[in-house]
Design an enzyme around this catalytic site. Sequence first.
Site, short mmCIF file in Angstrom:
data_model
loop_
_atom_site.label_atom_id
_atom_site.label_comp_id
_atom_site.label_asym_id
_atom_site.label_seq_id
_atom_site.Cartn_x
_atom_site.Cartn_y
_atom_site.Cartn_z
N LYS A 17 44.78 53.63 44.90
CA LYS A 17 44.48 52.40 45.16
C LYS A 17 45.47 51.43 45.15
O LYS A 17 46.57 51.27 44.20
CB LYS A 17 43.34 51.80 44.26
CG LYS A 17 43.73 51.91 42.84
CD LYS A 17 42.61 51.61 41.88
CE LYS A 17 42.53 50.44 41.48
NZ LYS A 17 43.36 49.69 40.64
N CYS B 242 41.65 45.53 36.46
CA CYS B 242 40.99 46.44 37.64
C CYS B 242 39.45 47.09 37.19
O CYS B 242 39.00 47.40 38.21
CB CYS B 242 42.17 47.73 37.66
SG CYS B 242 43.65 46.94 38.48
N ASP C 191 42.67 53.72 36.44
CA ASP C 191 44.05 53.44 36.15
C ASP C 191 44.70 53.71 34.65
O ASP C 191 45.50 52.75 34.25
CB ASP C 191 44.56 51.84 36.37
CG ASP C 191 44.25 51.55 37.87
OD1 ASP C 191 43.79 52.46 38.59
OD2 ASP C 191 44.16 50.49 38.49
N1 TIU Z 1 44.86 48.52 36.38
C1 TIU Z 1 45.15 47.21 36.12
O1 TIU Z 1 44.47 46.50 35.48
N2 TIU Z 1 46.00 46.69 36.64
C2 TIU Z 1 46.75 45.46 36.49
O2 TIU Z 1 47.54 44.93 37.26
N3 TIU Z 1 46.24 44.98 35.20
C3 TIU Z 1 46.77 43.77 34.70
O3 TIU Z 1 46.02 43.49 33.67
N4 TIU Z 1 47.64 43.20 35.14
#
Ligand code: TIU
Length: 230
Positions: free
Chosen positions: A139, A172, A27
Amino acid sequence: LPENISFSAKPYAFSFPSAATALLIIDMQRDFLLENGFGHIQGGNLTNVQAAIKPTARLLEVWRNLGLPVVHTREGHVPDLSDCPSSKLVRQAAAPGNKQHAQIIGDKGPMGRLLVRGEYGHDFVDELQPYESEIVVDKPGKGAFYNTKLMEILKNNGITHLIIGGVTTECCVTTTLREANDRGFECCALTEITDGYNPPYKTASLDMIYWSQGLFGYVGSMDPLIEALK
Ligand code: TIU
């Protein structure tokens, strides 16, 4: 490249078969790393996550030059949000009398609709755009195995070991690492290429991975890995 590579890590050296190990980058999207993206709007401090971009680009270059497999994940939803777990939507919304989040998933921000596939903010930062030959997994959840083809993709490519980075460590990255561990993958997170919005959470998240002789896997550092790949 030797058949087996080993570098120092916690709780002990991480050894991986060079032909069966993927670099899994979680991500690294504008929505989590840039100002006015989803993470920033949620209250995330961007300093540390942004600092992870450069080291990630460096390892990616080394990894690509060796022709090793790379998997990039991207969190987000189809435009009608039908793939968004309702819990995720509900809890992101401001509770009655509580304006915690100015905007939620699907709302329009300066980089497009937040966490919606195809929007500018949903895509990877410029420094970490995938090559055509690399795998991109979209995802809908925090974990990259939930409602995706990641398991089949890794199996079909003969992958048994994962070097893991990305954002956020506390969310994540560790959710995915724990999912991967339950599915039999040997996982090593790298400190320099993962970060989060809360420094104490990053520390605790990484500590939990390798506690008790590797409860969920390993935690290593980038330089010893790069040295081992020479
Ligand atoms: N990729 C990921 O970590 N998504 C989130 O929503 N992270 C947060 O820390 N909120």
